[in-house]
Design a protein around this motif. Structure first.
Motif, mmCIF file in Angstrom:
data_model
loop_
_atom_site.group_PDB
_atom_site.id
_atom_site.type_symbol
_atom_site.label_atom_id
_atom_site.label_comp_id
_atom_site.label_asym_id
_atom_site.label_seq_id
_atom_site.Cartn_x
_atom_site.Cartn_y
_atom_site.Cartn_z
ATOM 1 N N LEU A 23 0.842 -1.203 0.000
ATOM 2 C CA LEU A 23 0.000 0.000 0.000
ATOM 3 C C LEU A 23 0.872 1.246 0.000
ATOM 4 O O LEU A 23 0.532 2.247 -0.626
ATOM 5 N N GLU A 24 2.006 1.173 0.682
ATOM 6 C CA GLU A 24 2.935 2.311 0.712
ATOM 7 C C GLU A 24 3.541 2.562 -0.667
ATOM 8 O O GLU A 24 3.692 3.705 -1.092
ATOM 9 N N ASP A 25 3.889 1.479 -1.385
ATOM 10 C CA ASP A 25 4.389 1.618 -2.759
ATOM 11 C C ASP A 25 3.353 2.322 -3.618
ATOM 12 O O ASP A 25 3.659 3.252 -4.365
ATOM 13 N N LEU A 26 2.114 1.845 -3.536
ATOM 14 C CA LEU A 26 1.047 2.392 -4.375
ATOM 15 C C LEU A 26 0.721 3.833 -4.001
ATOM 16 O O LEU A 26 0.333 4.625 -4.851
ATOM 17 N N LYS A 27 0.916 4.166 -2.735
ATOM 18 C CA LYS A 27 0.663 5.527 -2.278
ATOM 19 C C LYS A 27 1.655 6.518 -2.892
ATOM 20 O O LYS A 27 1.367 7.684 -3.058
ATOM 21 N N SER A 28 2.828 6.028 -3.254
ATOM 22 C CA SER A 28 3.869 6.916 -3.780
ATOM 23 C C SER A 28 3.844 7.043 -5.307
ATOM 24 O O SER A 28 4.643 7.790 -5.869
ATOM 25 N N VAL A 29 2.947 6.340 -5.976
ATOM 26 C CA VAL A 29 2.869 6.402 -7.437
ATOM 27 C C VAL A 29 2.257 7.735 -7.863
ATOM 28 O O VAL A 29 1.226 8.157 -7.350
ATOM 29 N N ILE A 30 2.909 8.376 -8.824
ATOM 30 C CA ILE A 30 2.407 9.635 -9.371
ATOM 31 C C ILE A 30 2.334 9.483 -10.886
ATOM 32 O O ILE A 30 3.308 9.103 -11.527
ATOM 33 N N ILE A 31 1.165 9.752 -11.450
ATOM 34 C CA ILE A 31 1.003 9.704 -12.905
ATOM 35 C C ILE A 31 0.223 10.928 -13.363
ATOM 36 O O ILE A 31 -0.460 11.577 -12.576
ATOM 37 N N THR A 32 0.325 11.208 -14.632
ATOM 38 C CA THR A 32 -0.456 12.272 -15.237
ATOM 39 C C THR A 32 -1.911 11.826 -15.319
ATOM 40 O O THR A 32 -2.180 10.686 -15.702
ATOM 41 N N PRO A 33 -2.861 12.689 -14.961
ATOM 42 C CA PRO A 33 -4.277 12.314 -15.121
ATOM 43 C C PRO A 33 -4.558 11.935 -16.577
ATOM 44 O O PRO A 33 -3.913 12.435 -17.499
ATOM 45 N N PHE A 34 -5.509 11.047 -16.766
ATOM 46 C CA PHE A 34 -5.882 10.615 -18.107
ATOM 47 C C PHE A 34 -7.397 10.522 -18.205
ATOM 48 O O PHE A 34 -8.090 10.593 -17.193
ATOM 49 N N PHE A 35 -7.893 10.408 -19.422
ATOM 50 C CA PHE A 35 -9.344 10.298 -19.587
ATOM 51 C C PHE A 35 -9.684 9.061 -20.389
ATOM 52 O O PHE A 35 -8.848 8.489 -21.088
ATOM 53 N N ARG A 36 -10.923 8.643 -20.238
ATOM 54 C CA ARG A 36 -11.463 7.517 -20.997
ATOM 55 C C ARG A 36 -12.705 7.998 -21.723
ATOM 56 O O ARG A 36 -13.536 8.691 -21.145
ATOM 57 N N LYS A 37 -12.830 7.619 -22.982
ATOM 58 C CA LYS A 37 -14.046 7.926 -23.749
ATOM 59 C C LYS A 37 -15.020 6.789 -23.500
ATOM 60 O O LYS A 37 -14.704 5.633 -23.710
ATOM 61 N N LEU A 38 -16.182 7.127 -23.018
ATOM 62 C CA LEU A 38 -17.228 6.147 -22.714
ATOM 63 C C LEU A 38 -18.404 6.359 -23.658
ATOM 64 O O LEU A 38 -18.496 7.396 -24.315
#
Length: 130
Positions: A23-38
């Motif tokens: 959970l600590e590893d996942l807490k430190s992940v940073i990514i650019t926001p992205f979108f999905r076309k639905l």
């Protein structure tokens, strides 16, 4: 804001593979926001402190607004469901791309984190299934 205009869903990211990301590893992940076309709209996705946040516009239907993780101003309690990182296609694609760059020596990022064999195996197992 009315739920039919925009709906926010929050999930807690987890990795259920043995020896996988903590959970600590996942807490430190940073990514650019992205979108999905639905069908009929979009969702805008963010990763924040180990939570996967998705904003749907237009908002979700009445039945979907009762699901766990949906912010609803009419409810006083929010139950946040777990979501496997391997269920978020875009995150897996980023991990694959990042690992490929790292393996080829094309990454300038210096980190005190290494991808152990178990984490590599989980990533490649996902690739085999998809």
């Amino acid at each position: 804001m009315p739920l039919n205009l925009a709906t926010v869903k929050i999930s807690r990211l987890i990795d259920t593979t043995s020896g996988g990301f903590s959970l600590e590893d996942l807490k430190s992940v940073i990514i650019t926001p992205f979108f999905r076309k639905l069908d009929g709209g979009f969702s805008f996705c963010f990763l924040l402190e180990g939570f996967f946040i998705e904003i749907f516009t237009p908002g979700l239907g009445y039945r979907q607004c009762g699901q766990k993780g949906i912010l609803n101003p009419k409810k006083s309690v929010l139950l946040v469901p777990y979501l496997s990182i391997f269920d978020v296609f875009e995150l897996v694609q980023l991990m694959i791309s990042g690992y490929g760059k790292h393996a080829e020596g094309n990454s300038n990022i210096k980190a005190n984190y290494s991808l152990n064999q178990t984490k590599k195996a989980a990533l490649f197992r996902w690739l085999d299934l998809h």
